[in-house]
Design a protein around this motif. Structure first.
Motif, PDB file in Angstrom:
ATOM      1  N   ILE A   1       0.877  -1.183   0.000  1.00 16.50           N
ATOM      2  CA  ILE A   1       0.000   0.000   0.000  1.00 16.50           C
ATOM      3  C   ILE A   1       0.907   1.222   0.000  1.00 16.50           C
ATOM      4  O   ILE A   1       1.551   1.524   1.000  1.00 16.50           O
ATOM      5  CB  ILE A   1      -0.935   0.020   1.231  1.00 16.50           C
ATOM      6  CG1 ILE A   1      -1.759  -1.262   1.303  1.00 16.50           C
ATOM      7  CG2 ILE A   1      -1.843   1.239   1.177  1.00 16.50           C
ATOM      8  CD1 ILE A   1      -2.662  -1.343   2.526  1.00 16.50           C
ATOM      9  N   LEU A   2       0.967   1.907  -1.123  1.00 13.08           N
ATOM     10  CA  LEU A   2       1.898   3.016  -1.276  1.00 13.08           C
ATOM     11  C   LEU A   2       1.343   4.290  -0.639  1.00 13.08           C
ATOM     12  O   LEU A   2       0.421   4.904  -1.163  1.00 13.08           O
ATOM     13  CB  LEU A   2       2.190   3.264  -2.759  1.00 13.08           C
ATOM     14  CG  LEU A   2       3.020   2.190  -3.475  1.00 13.08           C
ATOM     15  CD1 LEU A   2       3.153   2.529  -4.951  1.00 13.08           C
ATOM     16  CD2 LEU A   2       4.394   2.068  -2.842  1.00 13.08           C
TER      17      LEU A   2
ATOM     18  N   LEU B   1      -3.794   6.982   6.968  1.00  9.48           N
ATOM     19  CA  LEU B   1      -3.980   7.049   5.519  1.00  9.48           C
ATOM     20  C   LEU B   1      -4.088   5.689   4.850  1.00  9.48           C
ATOM     21  O   LEU B   1      -4.898   5.495   3.932  1.00  9.48           O
ATOM     22  CB  LEU B   1      -2.828   7.841   4.882  1.00  9.48           C
ATOM     23  CG  LEU B   1      -2.978   9.366   4.876  1.00  9.48           C
ATOM     24  CD1 LEU B   1      -1.686  10.028   4.449  1.00  9.48           C
ATOM     25  CD2 LEU B   1      -4.123   9.789   3.969  1.00  9.48           C
ATOM     26  N   ALA B   2      -3.282   4.739   5.266  1.00 11.49           N
ATOM     27  CA  ALA B   2      -3.299   3.425   4.628  1.00 11.49           C
ATOM     28  C   ALA B   2      -4.494   2.581   5.056  1.00 11.49           C
ATOM     29  O   ALA B   2      -4.721   1.504   4.483  1.00 11.49           O
ATOM     30  CB  ALA B   2      -2.009   2.666   4.935  1.00 11.49           C
ATOM     31  N   GLY B   3      -5.265   3.048   6.032  1.00  4.08           N
ATOM     32  CA  GLY B   3      -6.374   2.270   6.558  1.00  4.08           C
ATOM     33  C   GLY B   3      -6.032   1.547   7.841  1.00  4.08           C
ATOM     34  O   GLY B   3      -6.906   0.913   8.449  1.00  4.08           O
ATOM     35  N   ASP B   4      -4.773   1.598   8.271  1.00  2.00           N
ATOM     36  CA  ASP B   4      -4.396   0.979   9.538  1.00  2.00           C
ATOM     37  C   ASP B   4      -4.927   1.820  10.686  1.00  2.00           C
ATOM     38  O   ASP B   4      -4.893   3.052  10.661  1.00  2.00           O
ATOM     39  CB  ASP B   4      -2.878   0.806   9.632  1.00  2.00           C
ATOM     40  CG  ASP B   4      -2.115   2.093   9.345  1.00  2.00           C
ATOM     41  OD1 ASP B   4      -2.560   2.871   8.474  1.00  2.00           O
ATOM     42  OD2 ASP B   4      -1.076   2.317   9.988  1.00  2.00           O
ATOM     43  N   ARG B   5      -5.416   1.136  11.699  1.00  7.40           N
ATOM     44  CA  ARG B   5      -6.001   1.815  12.860  1.00  7.40           C
ATOM     45  C   ARG B   5      -5.129   1.597  14.089  1.00  7.40           C
ATOM     46  O   ARG B   5      -4.619   0.508  14.311  1.00  7.40           O
ATOM     47  CB  ARG B   5      -7.418   1.304  13.124  1.00  7.40           C
ATOM     48  CG  ARG B   5      -8.428   1.714  12.071  1.00  7.40           C
ATOM     49  CD  ARG B   5      -9.786   1.077  12.323  1.00  7.40           C
ATOM     50  NE  ARG B   5     -10.825   1.660  11.495  1.00  7.40           N
ATOM     51  CZ  ARG B   5     -11.063   1.324  10.235  1.00  7.40           C
ATOM     52  NH1 ARG B   5     -10.325   0.374   9.654  1.00  7.40           N
ATOM     53  NH2 ARG B   5     -12.032   1.904   9.547  1.00  7.40           N
ATOM     54  N   GLY B   6      -4.984   2.655  14.869  1.00 10.46           N
ATOM     55  CA  GLY B   6      -4.163   2.551  16.066  1.00 10.46           C
ATOM     56  C   GLY B   6      -3.843   3.908  16.629  1.00 10.46           C
ATOM     57  O   GLY B   6      -4.623   4.856  16.494  1.00 10.46           O
ATOM     58  N   VAL B   7      -2.673   4.018  17.242  1.00  7.61           N
ATOM     59  CA  VAL B   7      -2.306   5.227  17.968  1.00  7.61           C
ATOM     60  C   VAL B   7      -0.883   5.646  17.597  1.00  7.61           C
ATOM     61  O   VAL B   7      -0.031   4.819  17.291  1.00  7.61           O
ATOM     62  CB  VAL B   7      -2.424   5.000  19.494  1.00  7.61           C
ATOM     63  CG1 VAL B   7      -1.420   3.956  19.962  1.00  7.61           C
ATOM     64  CG2 VAL B   7      -2.260   6.305  20.257  1.00  7.61           C
ATOM     65  N   ARG B   8      -0.671   6.932  17.619  1.00  8.22           N
ATOM     66  CA  ARG B   8       0.648   7.525  17.384  1.00  8.22           C
ATOM     67  C   ARG B   8       0.896   8.516  18.512  1.00  8.22           C
ATOM     68  O   ARG B   8       0.083   9.422  18.741  1.00  8.22           O
ATOM     69  CB  ARG B   8       0.689   8.213  16.024  1.00  8.22           C
ATOM     70  CG  ARG B   8       1.993   8.929  15.677  1.00  8.22           C
ATOM     71  CD  ARG B   8       1.807   9.666  14.369  1.00  8.22           C
ATOM     72  NE  ARG B   8       2.965  10.451  13.979  1.00  8.22           N
ATOM     73  CZ  ARG B   8       3.852  10.096  13.055  1.00  8.22           C
ATOM     74  NH1 ARG B   8       3.700   8.941  12.424  1.00  8.22           N
ATOM     75  NH2 ARG B   8       4.871  10.870  12.743  1.00  8.22           N
TER      76      ARG B   8
END
Length: 797
Positions: free
Chosen positions: A578-579, A690-697
């Motif tokens: 996924i670019l 952006l890539a659709g990955d869900r989580g925390v930063r």
């Protein structure tokens, strides 16, 4: 929020106004007088005298107001004198350590603090740092054990001073290292380094990458300070993440018997019986997770440092490193098939200048080592900052008062200026275009208008704006601008009297003068990217320009263009699943590019709650629409908000083109915790990236007199990726933002940001926004205005 002091005055008009205010009190949040105490400090402080502080102030606040103690202060002998009471012993320490401690006594009106000086020839008390500590604060020269403060191949319990940084390079064949160390907090230092192995290629197929290189970070925490009888104790952790080729964890003690400094410690991993295993994307510190195993595998080390003179030190140490057993070290097979000749190392260090240190050593019984490092205070201007005051011409003095004030403020760095005078309060609205700190902008504004303030005015109110939107208000009594207050300069009176608020702003005055409709910027740009297989060090050097127009309040149309005549950006990496950012080289290799072309609109309520919407080419790689909402809580200690956008990937080399492949969208909750007590902040983003990955930063920042140091780490669900580089990866990196004012000798709001992170990953990525709301609020949060008012003007020791 801080409010201004009680405004003196006995005129009938003032009395009537006060009577009306009692009958019809203003709403909560209005700028009002503050209850204060007047106290004095005598003796060994930088600015002795009387100070008016807010009620509830303590000894630490008084010492800070007085500019801190002198180098010859006898902190243990301080005494507090109070009317109708016996003298109170008040042993002191550094204001930051004193604050909040039982010794930080509350002050009462009329108190006097007396701090004696040390007797000539007397030594400092045991709690103070004895002379000769500086010679023991240099880095060790061996990156494979972490280039933290130490001897040669081993660490000591010494740490670099808070808010200082050190950068340097060293070579002890076959290793070559580049490093940077920062004293983030008192007793905590963090180090980043690149280890190279001379003569060992980084990749089997050769190419332009060069010799093998490994990136790592280290930290050291001094958990016990040295006292008269006890040594300093510290824990040093090297390379706890990733390959851990050069990892170790050590506990070390150091004791000064000046001019000698003795160190003894125990360490595992590189310093122990066996090398530590690869950790991948996680972090592991066996000293904490399995202390028994650490103790079984640890070996002793130690050494002596002799400060022969303030500029010369001699070193000797015993190093337990068993090079022939470091099986994952790329240097072992070629250079260390058997044990080294000697575990003893010897060296010398010289400091021809206070900021420069050079070293040479004889190590392993067979190798010469050389090192060089520079050490500076973070945020200290290299050129003293001086902004010339405004001098009114005879012709300008004949203009009406609003015109005189507007003309003067435009000359010293303000725009969008409006003036109102009701005979009691002089109100001035202006946009700060020059001064990095808002309290400094207010100080300059008040000092500039001081000669113009009519005699009947008792109160000056200032509203600072950004593109027509209020961001902060300040107030001060007119007496702070006059000649009243013998013994204090006008600047001191303004600093002591001014107060701020950051909410419930009054509507901006209209009309305004000197409003900027068009603005431009042009600044040098340097970008570097590390560790690509096609070459370890990729970079580009050029200029970044921007042209902005401001058609109405809160609206900005922006054109950004970048040109890089010096550019060697390329990559040999294959496209990933996924670019998002992993194809950034396709965009960065362009010599000329359209960076941004967008329209941005900001709106704020009186509370305030901020809203922002933007559309266009939002950044180098993405175009589309984006929006944010943000609001400060608890006087700006907490910022809460959300952001979301729908974007498409831009086509490299086509200023207005997009790639095929559909759109991407984000939906994130955002928060920031400001901790001004330690000049730090914590930012959190949670949701869909952006890539659709869900989580925390999570990002942690340290603010030091305008310089912002940041590091971030992410944890998202990477199962959507099918490539091995992104799957299971945690995005991470570091950045530094440096204001240009440190180098120019004049104040400026311009700052340069430089970040370092892997460019071959797509995990936890967000839109690179033009002035996101949290950054627009920035240091204008109420609790940070208070902090800057008290710390901006401190002279570094």
């Amino acid at each position: 929020m801080i409010f201004s002091r009680r405004i003196p005055g006995a005129q009938a008009f003032a009395a009537a106004s006060l009577f009306l205010a009692l009958l019809f009190p203003p709403p909560a949040g209005a700028i009002v007088g503050r209850k204060t105490v007047t106290v004095s400090v005598e003796g060994a402080v930088r600015v002795p005298g009387a100070y008016t502080l807010s009620r509830g102030a303590t000894l630490s606040a008084l010492i800070l107001a007085a500019g801190g103690t002198t180098d010859n202060a006898d902190l243990a002998g301080a005494t507090l004198f109070r009317e109708d009471s016996p003298a109170i012993p008040a042993p002191l320490s550094h204001p930051r350590l004193l604050k909040g401690s039982p010794a930080d006594l509350p002050l009462e009106d009329g108190d006097t603090l007396r701090i004696p000086s040390l007797r000539p020839g007397a030594g400092r008390k045991a709690a103070a740092r004895p002379p000769g500590d500086d010679p023991f604060l240099a880095p060790n020269n061996f990156g494979v054990t972490g280039l933290v403060t130490g001897l040669l191949e081993t660490p000591t319990a010494r740490v670099i001073k808070e808010n200082r940084y050190r950068i340097g390079a060293t070579q002890v064949r076959p290793y070559r290292y580049y490093f940077g160390t920062v004293g983030l907090f008192d007793r905590l230092e963090v180090n980043g380094r690149i280890n190279g192995v001379i003569g060992v290629p980084g990749f089997i197929d050769g190419g332009d990458y060069g010799a093998y290189k490994d990136k790592a970070f280290d930290f050291k925490y001094q958990f016990l300070k040295e006292s008269a009888y006890l040594p300093a104790l510290a824990v040093a952790v090297s390379d706890p993440h990733g390959t851990r080729i050069y990892a170790s964890q050590a506990i070390v003690a150091s004791k000064r018997i000046f001019p000698f400094d003795f160190s003894l410690g125990f360490g595992n991993g590189r310093l122990g019986k066996r090398q530590l295993p690869d950790q991948g994307e996680g972090f592991k510190i066996e000293l904490f997770t399995n202390p028994r195993a650490w103790a079984r595998e640890a070996l002793p080390f130690g050494g002596i440092q002799y400060a022969a003179t303030p500029w010369l030190s001699l070193l000797a140490e015993y190093s337990p490193i068993r090079y022939e057993r470091q099986t994952s070290d790329p240097a072992r097979e070629k250079y260390f098939p058997t044990a080294v000749r000697s575990p003893f190392n010897f060296g010398a260090r010289v400091k021809p200048f206070r900021w420069l240190e050079l070293g040479a050593s004889w190590q392993r019984g067979e190798e010469i080592g050389v090192t060089a490092s520079v050490d500076f205070e973070i945020g200290r201007p290299l050129v003293p900052i001086y902004d010339p005051p405004y001098r009114e011409t005879p012709g300008a003095s004949r203009n009406p008062l609003p015109d005189r004030i507007a003309f003067a403020l435009a000359d010293v760095g303000f725009s969008d200026i409006a003036v109102s005078n009701d005979g009691f309060t002089l109100r001035i609205d202006a946009q700060n275009d020059r001064y990095f700190f808002a309290p400094r902008a207010v100080e300059v504004l008040l000092a500039t208008v001081a000669p113009f303030v009519p005699s009947n005015v008792e109160y000056i109110r200032v509203q600072l704006k950004e593109n027509g939107i209020p961001v902060a208000e300040a107030a001060a009594p007119a007496t702070a601008l006059s000649g009243a207050g013998a013994g204090f300069t006008q600047t001191e009176r303004i600093r002591n009297a001014v107060g701020f608020r950051s909410a419930y702003f009054d509507a901006p005055l209209r009309p305004t003068a000197y409003r900027r409709r068009i603005d431009y910027s042009l600044k040098p740009s340097f970008e570097a990217f590390l560790n690509d297989p096609s070459g370890f060090f990729k970079y580009r050097v050029g200029l970044a320009g921007a042209l902005s127009t401001f058609p109405w309040r809160g609206g900005t149309a922006l054109l950004g263009v970048e040109g890089y005549p010096v550019n060697n950006i390329s990559t040999s990496n294959a496209p990933l699943s996924i670019l998002i950012r992993s194809d950034v080289a396709e965009y960065k290799k362009e010599s000329i590019a359209l960076g941004r072309l967008l329209f941005d609109q900001v709106y704020a309520t009186r509370r305030p709650v901020y809203f922002r919407a933007a559309a266009g080419m939002l950044e180098t790689m993405f175009g589309g629409v984006d929006g944010e909402v943000a609001f400060p809580l608890r006087d700006g200690r907490i910022l809460a908000g959300a952001s979301g956008g729908v974007v498409r990937k831009r086509a490299p080399g086509e200023p207005f083109g997009f790639r095929d492949g559909g759109s991407y969208h984000t939906a994130l909750l955002q928060g920031r915790l400001n901790v001004p007590e330690i000049d730090a902040a914590v930012d959190v983003k949670w949701g869909r990236f952006l890539a659709g990955d869900r989580g925390v930063r999570v990002a942690v920042s340290k603010f030091v007199r305008g310089v912002t140091l940041s590091a971030w780490y992410s944890a998202t669900d990477t199962d959507i990726f099918t490539d091995r580089y992104n799957r299971g990866y945690h995005d991470k990196g570091i950045s530094v933002e440096i204001p240009i004012r440190l180098f120019t000798g004049r104040d400026s709001r311009t700052a340069y940001r430089y970040s370092l992170s892997p460019w071959t990953r797509d995990v936890a990525q967000d839109i690179d926004r033009y002035l996101p709301l949290f950054d627009r609020i920035g240091r204008n949060a109420g609790i940070l205005l208070d902090r800057d008012l008290g710390s901006t003007y401190k002279v570094p020791k």
